[in-house]
Design a protein around this motif. Sequence first.
Motif, short mmCIF file in Angstrom:
data_model
loop_
_atom_site.label_atom_id
_atom_site.label_comp_id
_atom_site.label_asym_id
_atom_site.label_seq_id
_atom_site.Cartn_x
_atom_site.Cartn_y
_atom_site.Cartn_z
N VAL A 196 -26.66 17.10 8.05
CA VAL A 196 -25.71 17.27 6.82
C VAL A 196 -26.44 18.18 5.75
O VAL A 196 -27.68 17.73 5.63
N TYR A 197 -25.90 19.13 5.14
CA TYR A 197 -26.40 19.95 4.26
C TYR A 197 -25.54 20.25 3.11
O TYR A 197 -24.36 20.35 3.16
N ASN A 198 -26.45 20.34 1.89
CA ASN A 198 -25.59 20.99 0.73
C ASN A 198 -25.96 22.29 0.76
O ASN A 198 -27.15 22.83 0.98
N SER A 199 -25.06 23.12 0.52
CA SER A 199 -25.06 24.92 0.70
C SER A 199 -25.05 25.34 -0.82
O SER A 199 -24.26 24.72 -1.62
N GLY A 234 -21.53 23.67 -1.81
CA GLY A 234 -20.70 23.08 -0.85
C GLY A 234 -21.34 22.11 0.12
O GLY A 234 -22.53 21.58 0.03
N VAL A 235 -20.87 21.33 1.10
CA VAL A 235 -21.25 20.57 2.26
C VAL A 235 -21.04 21.23 3.62
O VAL A 235 -19.73 21.59 3.99
N THR A 236 -21.99 21.19 4.23
CA THR A 236 -21.84 21.78 5.72
C THR A 236 -22.65 20.65 6.77
O THR A 236 -23.68 20.22 6.39
N VAL A 237 -21.74 20.40 7.78
CA VAL A 237 -22.47 19.34 8.93
C VAL A 237 -22.36 20.19 10.06
O VAL A 237 -21.45 21.12 10.62
N LEU A 238 -23.72 20.24 10.74
CA LEU A 238 -23.68 20.62 12.04
C LEU A 238 -23.93 19.62 13.25
O LEU A 238 -24.82 18.49 12.80
N VAL A 255 -27.74 32.46 0.56
CA VAL A 255 -27.15 31.25 0.78
C VAL A 255 -28.41 30.21 0.94
O VAL A 255 -29.33 30.72 1.81
N VAL A 256 -28.52 29.22 0.50
CA VAL A 256 -29.53 28.06 0.85
C VAL A 256 -28.68 26.71 1.31
O VAL A 256 -28.02 26.48 0.64
N TRP A 257 -29.27 26.23 2.49
CA TRP A 257 -28.71 25.12 2.89
C TRP A 257 -30.05 24.07 2.83
O TRP A 257 -31.17 24.22 3.19
N ARG A 258 -29.76 23.06 2.13
CA ARG A 258 -30.58 21.71 1.77
C ARG A 258 -30.32 20.81 2.33
O ARG A 258 -29.30 20.23 2.03
N ARG A 259 -30.98 20.00 3.24
CA ARG A 259 -30.37 18.88 4.03
C ARG A 259 -30.47 17.86 2.98
O ARG A 259 -31.29 17.57 2.19
N THR A 260 -29.41 16.95 3.20
CA THR A 260 -28.88 15.90 2.03
C THR A 260 -30.12 14.91 1.95
O THR A 260 -30.71 14.58 3.41
N PRO A 261 -30.52 14.33 1.09
CA PRO A 261 -31.51 13.34 1.19
C PRO A 261 -31.48 11.98 1.80
O PRO A 261 -30.21 11.75 2.31
N ARG A 291 -19.85 11.16 2.07
CA ARG A 291 -18.94 10.90 0.70
C ARG A 291 -19.85 11.22 -0.38
O ARG A 291 -19.57 12.11 -1.42
N GLY A 292 -21.07 11.00 -0.59
CA GLY A 292 -22.01 11.08 -1.53
C GLY A 292 -22.48 12.71 -1.60
O GLY A 292 -22.42 13.30 -2.84
N ALA A 293 -22.53 13.46 -0.36
CA ALA A 293 -22.44 14.82 -0.43
C ALA A 293 -21.59 15.47 -0.98
O ALA A 293 -21.68 16.71 -1.87
#
Length: 317
Positions: A158-161, A175-179, A267-273, A279-281
Amino acid sequence: MNFNPLLISCGHWSFDAARNLLYVNGELVRLQRGTAKLLNYLVHGEGDVVTKEELIEAVWNGREVSDAAMYNRVSALRKALADGEGPDRCIQWEYGRGLRFVRPTVSLRENDATVLENVPPSTRNDGLISTGTDESQNRNRRFSGVAPLKDWRYILGVYNSFYRTPSWPNAIKVGVTVLKEVDGQVVVWTSERGEDRKVGTRQRARYRGTAVFINGRVYVTEQNSEPPHSVCQSTLDAPHAYRPDIMTGLMHGSSWRLGGAPYATRVVWRRTPHGMTLRGALAMSGPYPENTDLIEPVILKSVGSDCLTFHEQNNTL
């Protein structure tokens, strides 16, 4: 000190330090103002021992406070966090010195193992992705040099973009992106949202698609699920050893505010902590002022200060 101003996570809880919001196991927990102030001060000094005098000045505004009152405040905070016992505690007493906040070291994939279970079921079959293993393998054969999934499974999660878009000028969009792996291929699910109270505009969009990995880069193609339909494509470099939680690249799509005009942006994707739920993302998504201090400076620098639309490009020819 390793502080992420956007969100702090420790095990099963995460804390939005900018808005004093605490999530435990994905659920919002109400904190009294003084307890939230204590947590905020501790996480901003991550790893540092905070003395009793410093706590009194920062949390109680210098007022005289008994030891019992201070211990009760710390106990209330630990109860709200459901903090563990012994060395695994995030809030730790240093005998004769004070308090400190410490996050445990965990693997990124361990964090995503539970988060990915919350991905909406609609990503499993939306007409854009195949659900049969044979068909997905045939799809990948259309591209030359596609790496087997085992070689890049570590990227899933899960990433925040973070990016710019002409639909939200003078802002950084989050945004939020899931792989996620589904039937032998990588499914991509993205959600973005925004609200412009000045003009009364609200935006909600969901994109679904697939990704492949070729020569050290992730290639993502997605389509939004509601009209007006459009396609978004991103190309990102695989994470580097010095920042394994970040991928950077380029994205191009269509601006819903400019009549569907195409645009390109960094664009930057950062993995969620660790500990942050889906839901938090999602709660962190939306447009942020370009001078915000809630996004890490390295991300702001990577996103840059502009994006290119087709109209702008046409004027330069």
